[in-house]
Design a protein around this motif. Structure first.
Motif, PDB file in Angstrom:
ATOM      1  N   ASP A 161       1.338   9.460  14.844  1.00 35.36           N
ATOM      2  CA  ASP A 161       2.160  10.642  15.074  1.00 35.36           C
ATOM      3  C   ASP A 161       3.483  10.511  14.342  1.00 35.36           C
ATOM      4  N   ARG A 162       4.243  11.580  14.323  1.00 38.31           N
ATOM      5  CA  ARG A 162       5.587  11.548  13.767  1.00 38.31           C
ATOM      6  C   ARG A 162       6.489  10.730  14.673  1.00 38.31           C
ATOM      7  N   VAL A 163       7.501  10.091  14.104  1.00 46.09           N
ATOM      8  CA  VAL A 163       8.472   9.343  14.892  1.00 46.09           C
ATOM      9  C   VAL A 163       9.275  10.318  15.746  1.00 46.09           C
TER      10      VAL A 163
ATOM     11  N   GLY B  61      13.869   1.905  11.245  1.00 45.23           N
ATOM     12  CA  GLY B  61      13.991   1.484   9.856  1.00 45.23           C
ATOM     13  C   GLY B  61      13.725   2.553   8.818  1.00 45.23           C
ATOM     14  N   GLY B  62      13.840   3.818   9.187  1.00 52.31           N
ATOM     15  CA  GLY B  62      13.616   4.883   8.230  1.00 52.31           C
ATOM     16  C   GLY B  62      12.170   5.330   8.113  1.00 52.31           C
ATOM     17  N   PHE B  63      11.263   4.694   8.842  1.00 54.73           N
ATOM     18  CA  PHE B  63       9.869   5.128   8.816  1.00 54.73           C
ATOM     19  C   PHE B  63       9.726   6.464   9.541  1.00 54.73           C
ATOM     20  N   GLY B  64       8.843   7.317   9.022  1.00 54.51           N
ATOM     21  CA  GLY B  64       8.681   8.641   9.590  1.00 54.51           C
ATOM     22  C   GLY B  64       7.526   8.787  10.548  1.00 54.51           C
ATOM     23  N   TYR B  65       6.673   7.750  10.636  1.00 52.00           N
ATOM     24  CA  TYR B  65       5.467   7.869  11.449  1.00 52.00           C
ATOM     25  C   TYR B  65       5.213   6.575  12.217  1.00 52.00           C
ATOM     26  N   THR B  66       4.557   6.706  13.355  1.00 52.47           N
ATOM     27  CA  THR B  66       4.078   5.554  14.118  1.00 52.47           C
ATOM     28  C   THR B  66       2.553   5.623  14.213  1.00 52.47           C
ATOM     29  N   SER B  67       1.938   4.455  14.405  1.00 54.15           N
ATOM     30  CA  SER B  67       0.487   4.397  14.558  1.00 54.15           C
ATOM     31  C   SER B  67       0.137   3.104  15.277  1.00 54.15           C
ATOM     32  N   GLY B  68      -1.176   2.796  15.331  1.00 52.05           N
ATOM     33  CA  GLY B  68      -1.632   1.611  16.024  1.00 52.05           C
ATOM     34  C   GLY B  68      -2.594   0.789  15.186  1.00 52.05           C
ATOM     35  N   LEU B  69      -2.547  -0.512  15.392  1.00 56.38           N
ATOM     36  CA  LEU B  69      -3.401  -1.501  14.725  1.00 56.38           C
ATOM     37  C   LEU B  69      -3.908  -2.461  15.782  1.00 56.38           C
ATOM     38  N   ILE B  70      -5.196  -2.813  15.721  1.00 55.39           N
ATOM     39  CA  ILE B  70      -5.732  -3.870  16.581  1.00 55.39           C
ATOM     40  C   ILE B  70      -6.458  -4.880  15.713  1.00 55.39           C
ATOM     41  N   THR B  71      -6.282  -6.179  16.009  1.00 59.40           N
ATOM     42  CA  THR B  71      -6.983  -7.232  15.289  1.00 59.40           C
ATOM     43  C   THR B  71      -7.450  -8.307  16.262  1.00 59.40           C
ATOM     44  N   THR B  72      -8.558  -8.959  15.906  1.00 61.19           N
ATOM     45  CA  THR B  72      -9.045 -10.096  16.688  1.00 61.19           C
ATOM     46  C   THR B  72      -8.572 -11.425  16.105  1.00 61.19           C
TER      47      THR B  72
ATOM     48  N   LEU C 206     -10.338  -5.953  12.139  1.00 56.99           N
ATOM     49  CA  LEU C 206      -9.183  -5.082  12.317  1.00 56.99           C
ATOM     50  C   LEU C 206      -9.656  -3.628  12.370  1.00 56.99           C
ATOM     51  N   ALA C 207      -8.928  -2.805  13.140  1.00 47.82           N
ATOM     52  CA  ALA C 207      -9.126  -1.357  13.131  1.00 47.82           C
ATOM     53  C   ALA C 207      -7.757  -0.707  13.250  1.00 47.82           C
ATOM     54  N   ASN C 208      -7.542   0.391  12.535  1.00 55.56           N
ATOM     55  CA  ASN C 208      -6.207   0.993  12.495  1.00 55.56           C
ATOM     56  C   ASN C 208      -6.262   2.396  11.914  1.00 55.56           C
ATOM     57  N   ILE C 209      -5.121   3.094  12.028  1.00 54.83           N
ATOM     58  CA  ILE C 209      -4.875   4.315  11.258  1.00 54.83           C
ATOM     59  C   ILE C 209      -3.614   4.080  10.436  1.00 54.83           C
ATOM     60  N   ALA C 210      -3.759   4.029   9.122  1.00 57.67           N
ATOM     61  CA  ALA C 210      -2.599   4.041   8.232  1.00 57.67           C
ATOM     62  C   ALA C 210      -2.274   5.489   7.871  1.00 57.67           C
ATOM     63  N   LEU C 211      -1.048   5.696   7.391  1.00 56.82           N
ATOM     64  CA  LEU C 211      -0.618   7.011   6.917  1.00 56.82           C
ATOM     65  C   LEU C 211       0.048   6.846   5.561  1.00 56.82           C
ATOM     66  N   GLY C 212      -0.337   7.700   4.617  1.00 60.54           N
ATOM     67  CA  GLY C 212       0.287   7.660   3.301  1.00 60.54           C
ATOM     68  C   GLY C 212      -0.331   6.619   2.396  1.00 60.54           C
ATOM     69  N   GLY C 213       0.397   6.247   1.359  1.00 61.80           N
ATOM     70  CA  GLY C 213      -0.095   5.315   0.359  1.00 61.80           C
ATOM     71  C   GLY C 213      -0.603   6.039  -0.872  1.00 61.80           C
TER      72      GLY C 213
ATOM     73  N   ASN D 299       0.810  -1.216   0.000  1.00 68.63           N
ATOM     74  CA  ASN D 299       0.000   0.000   0.000  1.00 68.63           C
ATOM     75  C   ASN D 299       0.845   1.268   0.000  1.00 68.63           C
ATOM     76  N   LYS D 300       2.166   1.097   0.103  1.00 67.65           N
ATOM     77  CA  LYS D 300       3.110   2.216   0.211  1.00 67.65           C
ATOM     78  C   LYS D 300       2.818   3.075   1.435  1.00 67.65           C
ATOM     79  N   GLU D 301       2.416   2.393   2.517  1.00 68.39           N
ATOM     80  CA  GLU D 301       2.151   3.111   3.760  1.00 68.39           C
ATOM     81  C   GLU D 301       3.451   3.616   4.379  1.00 68.39           C
ATOM     82  N   LEU D 302       3.349   4.678   5.159  1.00 67.03           N
ATOM     83  CA  LEU D 302       4.524   5.369   5.695  1.00 67.03           C
ATOM     84  C   LEU D 302       4.689   5.187   7.195  1.00 67.03           C
ATOM     85  N   GLN D 303       3.780   4.426   7.830  1.00 69.32           N
ATOM     86  CA  GLN D 303       3.819   4.270   9.280  1.00 69.32           C
ATOM     87  C   GLN D 303       4.254   2.866   9.679  1.00 69.32           C
ATOM     88  N   LEU D 304       4.744   2.766  10.900  1.00 65.80           N
ATOM     89  CA  LEU D 304       4.895   1.487  11.576  1.00 65.80           C
ATOM     90  C   LEU D 304       3.827   1.387  12.649  1.00 65.80           C
ATOM     91  N   TYR D 305       3.213   0.206  12.772  1.00 63.76           N
ATOM     92  CA  TYR D 305       2.275  -0.041  13.863  1.00 63.76           C
ATOM     93  C   TYR D 305       3.086  -0.487  15.074  1.00 63.76           C
TER      94      TYR D 305
END
Length: 297
Positions: A128-130, A139-150, A262-269, A81-87
């Protein structure tokens, strides 16, 4: 992907139906179109229960939580997806490839990043920003975020799935509530709700090898809590926003196996685009509840 829009009459109904978190409804006994339901899963977020060592509810990485190549953070972003965040989560450790043997202690120490907070019965997932002091360990990622899955705690074939949430805004911000197969294949996928930058518009769709995906854009009142839901049966997939049907499709031939939420916030793509100077950080997805039901006999 092609998108269609909800009718003006439907839009007005959705815009006036929002209510505050304090007014959240009890679990349903029937779908909005009258089918009897029985609760199979419910989290009202009086606390956050991460899945650890075979206990808890929410996995905070993709798939089954195992990865032989954790230097690449394969379970903490969607590269295609070319996402820019790490969960991230409180147990996450830094990128091992950036450290020599002399930095073993630092490498084994958790980074202290926690995108999850529960307040007044609402789970906040923060993107948020790293932090500058951790940039060389992510690893060069510029953003952090969160993911939850069942994925480890709950899955089912068919049912009614709902999330009540308030969405963040900002260029490049991509919150979602979705379903994936328990057997870790892809597709199928049901996107109960996605939003791209503008919390006044959400999108509903599915992905399948059997049919071409076509999404629908739904206007909602920004800054309010809304309930996003899908009813999935052997015959149909039907989406609802605040109890109003907004889309209906025949169930694809490859969508007849257990799925998890699943619920999350992705950034970029490619779809969301990259955040820029106008993007307000931190961005927060506020979740009042997530529930699943089976259709009662």
């Amino acid at each position: 992907m092609r998108w269609t829009s909800l009718s003006a009459a439907g839009a007005v109904a959705l815009l006036v139906s929002a209510c505050s978190a304090a007014e959240a409804a009890a679990p349903l006994t029937r779908t909005p179109d009258g089918r009897a339901l029985e609760v199979t899963f419910a989290d009202e977020f009086d606390s956050f229960r991460p899945y650890r060592n075979g206990q808890g509810v929410w996995r905070t990485t993709f798939r089954d939580g195992r990865d032989d190549h954790d230097d690449d953070f394969n379970l903490r972003t969607l590269k295609w997806n070319k996402e820019l965040q790490l969960y991230v989560d409180p147990e996450m450790r830094g990128h091992r490839g950036r450290h020599g043997d002399g930095d073993r202690d630092a490498r084994e120490q958790a980074l202290g990043l926690n995108p999850f907070r529960v307040k007044d019965g609402v789970l906040e997932i923060t993107a948020d920003r790293v932090p500058a002091q951790l940039a060389d360990r992510l690893g060069g990622f510029g953003y952090t975020s969160g993911l939850i899955t069942t994925q480890p705690s709950h899955s089912q074939t068919y049912g009614y799935f709902e999330m009540r949430a308030k969405l963040p805004r900002g260029k490049g911000v991509w919150p979602a509530f979705w379903l994936l197969p328990l057997d870790l294949s892809w597709p199928p996928e049901i996107d109960v709700m996605e939003s791209v930058g503008d919390p006044g518009k959400v999108y509903v769709t599915l992905h399948s090898n059997a049919v071409k995906a076509e999404g629908t854009e739904i206007p909602v009142s920004p800054g309010d809590f809304h309930t996003y839901a899908v009813a999935w049966t052997r015959e149909n997939v039907v989406w609802f926003v605040d109890g109003r049907e907004v889309k209906r499709m025949a169930t694809p031939a490859d969508m007849h196996k257990p799925m998890y939420m699943l619920a999350n916030i992705a950034l970029g793509g490619d779809w969301a685009g990259a955040p820029d100077a106008t993007t307000p950080f931190p961005a927060r997805l506020q979740i009042d509840f997530i529930r699943a039901y089976r259709f009662a006999p």
